[in-house]
Scaffold this active site. Structure first.
Site: not given
Ligand SMILES: NC(=O)N[C@@H](CC(=O)O)C(=O)O
Length: 433
Positions: A61, A151, A304, A323
């Site tokens: 992030r 992605d 992930d 997520g």
């Protein structure tokens, strides 16, 4: 003063018991009854020593979404989970589609010091799928990018995908595809099937993943390039990869811990912690991906890890973000889904969570076995019986874990990154000294 550390009596990759001697960041001894004057001694009785885990698929992030995670907080989460290398996905702001951004990420990872943060470059400018990003410039930058992915988005245009596959051959790179036909998944909220019909939620059909995988393995064959399939989630996808490998196509595939353990039935409670892309699938799919991982069709487990702030998860299902965080729980989930079921041994776990991901990402000094001369990056895992996974197990900034309140076995007791302890007796160190 000696900087040596002597680890007494660890089960090397789950096998024979031996001592491990670490000096100046390198393993200098593996064997019985080692001695080193002045060394710090760690009792590893009953602990399994695994090569430092390598995650080919992490969302850190930073830059841009630091409220969810930063390179520092995500590195701590990684160390807590036994990782010493994470590949950072490029869906940041700005997108990691230039040499400047990937070099910045690399430097922030080095400053944090917990793990090697290896940037993944975007395939297309801004991950918009329209034109290729500066792949060559990222490859030849200090970050030496070898993995490229959009992605979060599929590289949907077949000509762009073909060009990317052709381009990365020049530096032995790989395109990691997020296999999702965007048209077939418009508005999708969960797996398409009986449960989505019952709940009245728009479905994400298996064919949206499988049709892209089918196309891309054929493209990879046509241009003779390497393809990696991200977070494969359906039984049909496993069949396609099996077929492609039999045909000699240079394809590798990953499965996430959550697709090895959780099913779409969890969506019935509308708890958005279970909302993820690709979605949780049917029990048949979970069985198929487990078998695929056990027989080598699926090469690796990748987390992930996708942190999101509370407001993006504690809201109604349809408004929630996709997520789950996964770095801290991955090894424990693989322990319960693959080792306790007898599908994998600890040597296999080392292969699918360390050696092979490092090889796919072309990192020579990661995923190395615990032997003399190797960098001292490894983790000591205690295979204790299941206990409740809680927020104290999470070390990143976000708490969107699907395992909170669930029983999971095992505990990462120590992690060493290039000889320095990042996890000490179950606690992540404040500063890597
Ligand atoms: N895997 C997820 O559910 N989320 C990913 C991106 C994505 O693949 O949609 C994220 O970055 O949050």
């Amino acid at each position: 003063m000696s900087d040596a550390t002597l680890i007494r009596g660890a089960r090397i990759t789950g096998g024979d018991t031996a001592d491990i001697l670490v000096e100046s960041g390198v393993i200098t001894g593996v064997g019985a009854s080692l001695t080193a004057a002045g060394a710090r001694v760690i009792d590893a009785d009953g602990l399994i020593a695994l090569p430092g885990l390598v995650d080919l698929h992490t969302h850190l992030r930073e830059p841009g979404y630091e409220a969810s995670e930063t390179i520092l907080s995500g590195s701590r989460a990684a160390a807590a989970g036994g990782y010493t290398t994470v590949f950072a996905m490029p869906n940041t702001s700005p997108v990691a589609d230039t040499a400047g951004v990937v070099e910045q990420e690399l430097a922030l990872g080095e400053a944090a010091g917990y793990v090697h943060v290896q940037p993944i470059g975007a395939v297309t400018v801004g991950q918009k799928g329209e034109r290729l990003a500066e792949l060559g410039a990222m490859a030849s930058s200090r970050a030496q990018v070898r993995v490229f992915s959009d992605d979060g988005f599929c590289v949907f245009d077949p000509l762009i995908m073909r060009r990317a596959l052709e381009y990365v051959k020049a530096f032995d790179g790989v395109v990691a595809q997020h296999a999702q036909d965007p048209r077939l998944t418009e508005g999708a909220q969960m797996n398409e099937g009986i449960v989505s019909a019952e709940l009245g939620l728009t479905g994400w059909p298996a064919v949206a993943e499988e049709s892209i995988i089918a196309r891309d393995v054929l493209l990879a064959e046509h241009v003779g390039s390497r393809l990696h399939v991200c977070h494969l989630s359906t039984a049909g996808s496993v069949d396609l990869i099996r077929w492609a490998k039999k045909r000699g196509i240079a394809v590798t595939a990953e499965v996430t811990p959550h697709h090895l353990l959780l099913t779409e039935d969890l969506v019935r409670g509308y708890d958005a912690r279970y909302k993820v892309n690709p979605p949780l699938r049917r029990d048949e799919d979970v069985q198929a991906v487990r078998e695929g991982l056990a027989d080598g069709t699926i090469d690796i487990v990748a987390t992930d890890h996708a942190p999101h702030p509370a407001e993006a998860k504690t809201c109604e299902w349809q408004a929630a973000a996709n997520g789950m965080v996964g770095l801290e729980s991955a090894l424990r989930v693989v322990h319960t889904s693959m080792v306790e079921t007898g599908l994998l041994g600890w040597e296999d776990v080392a292969r699918v969570m360390s050696t092979t991901p490092a090889r796919i990402g072309r990192l020579a000094d990661a995923g190395t076995p615990i032997e003399v001369g190797a960098a001292a990056s490894f983790t000591l895992y205690d295979p204790v019986p299941a206990r409740t996974f809680g927020t104290t197990d999470l070390r990143g900034k976000s708490v969107n874990s699907p395992y909170l309140g669930r029983e999971l076995p095992g505990e990462v007791r120590w992690t060493f990154f290039r000889g320095r302890a990042t996890v000490v007796d179950g606690a992540v160190v404040e500063v890597v000294a």
